[in-house]
Design an enzyme around this catalytic site. Structure first.
Site, short mmCIF file in Angstrom:
data_model
loop_
_atom_site.label_atom_id
_atom_site.label_comp_id
_atom_site.label_asym_id
_atom_site.label_seq_id
_atom_site.Cartn_x
_atom_site.Cartn_y
_atom_site.Cartn_z
N HIS A 70 32.00 26.44 43.50
CA HIS A 70 31.88 27.39 44.61
C HIS A 70 33.19 28.14 44.85
O HIS A 70 33.17 29.29 45.30
CB HIS A 70 31.40 26.67 45.88
N GLY A 85 38.59 34.15 42.40
CA GLY A 85 38.19 33.13 41.44
C GLY A 85 38.66 31.74 41.84
O GLY A 85 38.58 31.37 43.03
#
Ligand code: HEM
Ligand code: NAG
Length: 359
Positions: A70, A85
């Protein structure tokens, strides 16, 4: 001319092996490729004892892997504002990101990891910590690959946008498009979903917390791919809930995500899915490769320090791939034209239920 070429090859070969055996001996006597990795040994010992209950593949290991995904998937090849990211933003900007619907339950994992992330903030960024914890957690699961770990992610600068994490009620097209936007093709998506072999759901049906996605949630095996392909018929709790599909009648207690149900049958992905039935070496290898890419989303991994050799070596797999008792080969749904799934033998005896993963 010809006589010279072996010498060149030999020189290159010895250079290459010299690079491979380069190592340092840490103050604690352990060996690694780079002195910067030395502090990780003590951190990993602490995590194993105090986060992963003495090196278990339990809920904390599972949720550490989910957290790493996640965090990392908050990224787009085309939209620099989508997220940084694998930057730890899910922790650093938790007040924002844990409110996103797809991050339901992530606040629990963050609360569990917070004392460690804060305690080691002078040693590791949150982005590094989250990927390290995932690699160590996965190493506790028998049959898992030894995941790579690189050190050196800078601090997160901004939260990821809502909508970067896929949802179980989305269509195959929506899910594949989201992954493609982050650089993962459909084969890579199916490889990454091996993660759901060590997974359970708390929030899909809150009346049955810890409902596993396969009958062996402590083992990194291909049962997840096999069991999600079987004809459904029952729900572990009050289903159908949003994002839930029915699970096999003979695996009472198992939870099936609608997204996994669809990806196991869709013409675009069914061949990738069924190709992992019983093919656990390739499953491990492909998962490891795609996890290494995931952990580097938005990060300059080429210039980071490779500390992969500090990750513990996982134990070999325990069982053999099988059909659960009560299933028949004809219960497999979805067909890959030209390549039928490998034949599997049903377990003898009567069906057993699948107990929840304890918190
Ligand atoms: C199609 C994409 C995906 C969807 C829709 C999806 C959805 C979900 C959902 C809904 C849950 C249950 C959460 C809960 O109710 O507690 C879950 C659990 C989990 N997911 Fe995924 N997921 C996807 C891909 C991935 C990937 C790529 C990874 C890792 C590489 C991953 C790792 C996990 C793990 C380890 C759990 C179990 C967490 C636990 O047991 O505490 N998932 N996923
Ligand atoms: C983490 O960094 C602190 C401060 O530099 C240091 O005192 C401590 O020994 C480090 N921890 C580990 C496990 O190396």
């Amino acid at each position: 001319m010809y006589a010279k070429s072996p010498i060149v090859v030999l020189t290159l070969a010895s250079l290459a092996s010299a690079a491979l055996v380069r190592h340092v001996i840490c103050p604690n006597g352990k060996m690694t490729a780079n002195a910067a990795c030395c502090p990780l040994f003590d951190i990993i010992d602490d995590l194993q004892q105090n986060l992963f209950d003495g090196g278990q593949c339990g809920e904390d290991a599972h949720s550490a892997l989910r957290l790493s995904f996640h965090d990392a998937i908050g990224y787009s090849l085309y939209d620099p504002t989508a997220g940084g990211g694998a930057d730890g933003s899910i922790y650093t900007f938790a007040e924002t990101e844990t409110n996103y619907p797809a991050n339901d339950g992530i606040d629990d994992v963050i609360a569990r990891q917070k004392p460690f992330i804060d305690g080691y903030q002078n040693n590791l960024t949150a982005g590094d910590f989250i990927q390290l914890a995932a690699a160590v957690g996965v190493s506790n699961c028998q049959g898992a690959p030894r995941l790579a770990f690189k050190l050196g992610r800078p601090k997160a600068r901004f939260p990821a946008k809502d909508g970067t994490v896929p949802e179980p009620f989305q269509s195959v097209t929506t899910i594949l498009d989201r992954f493609s936007d982050a650089g993962f093709d459909k084969g890579a998506v199916i490889a990454l979903l091996a993660s759901h072999t060590i997974a359970a759901a708390d929030k899909i049906d809150i009346t049955v917390p810890g409902a596993p996605f396969d009958s062996t949630p402590y083992s990194f095996d291909s049962q997840f791919y096999i069991e999600t392909s079987l004809r459904g018929g029952t729900y572990p709790g009050t289903g159908p809930n949003r994002g839930e599909a029915s699970a096999p009648w003979n695996l009472q207690g198992e939870m099936r995500l609608q997204s996994d149900f669809l990806l196991a049958r869709d013409s675009r992905t069914v061949c990738y899915w069924q190709s992992y039935f019983g093919e656990e070496d390739r499953m491990r290898y492909d998962f490891k490769s795609q996890m290494a890419r995931l952990a580097c989303l938005g990060q300059d991994c080429h210039n980071m320090i490779d500390c992969s050799d500090v990750i513990p070596e996982p134990k070999p797999p325990a069982g053999k791939p099988h059909l659960p008792a009560g299933s028949l080969p004809s219960d497999v749904e979805g067909t890959c034209p030209g390549t039928p799934p490998i034949p599997l033998t049903p377990d003898p005896g009567s069906p057993t239920s699948v107990p929840p993963v304890p918190p």
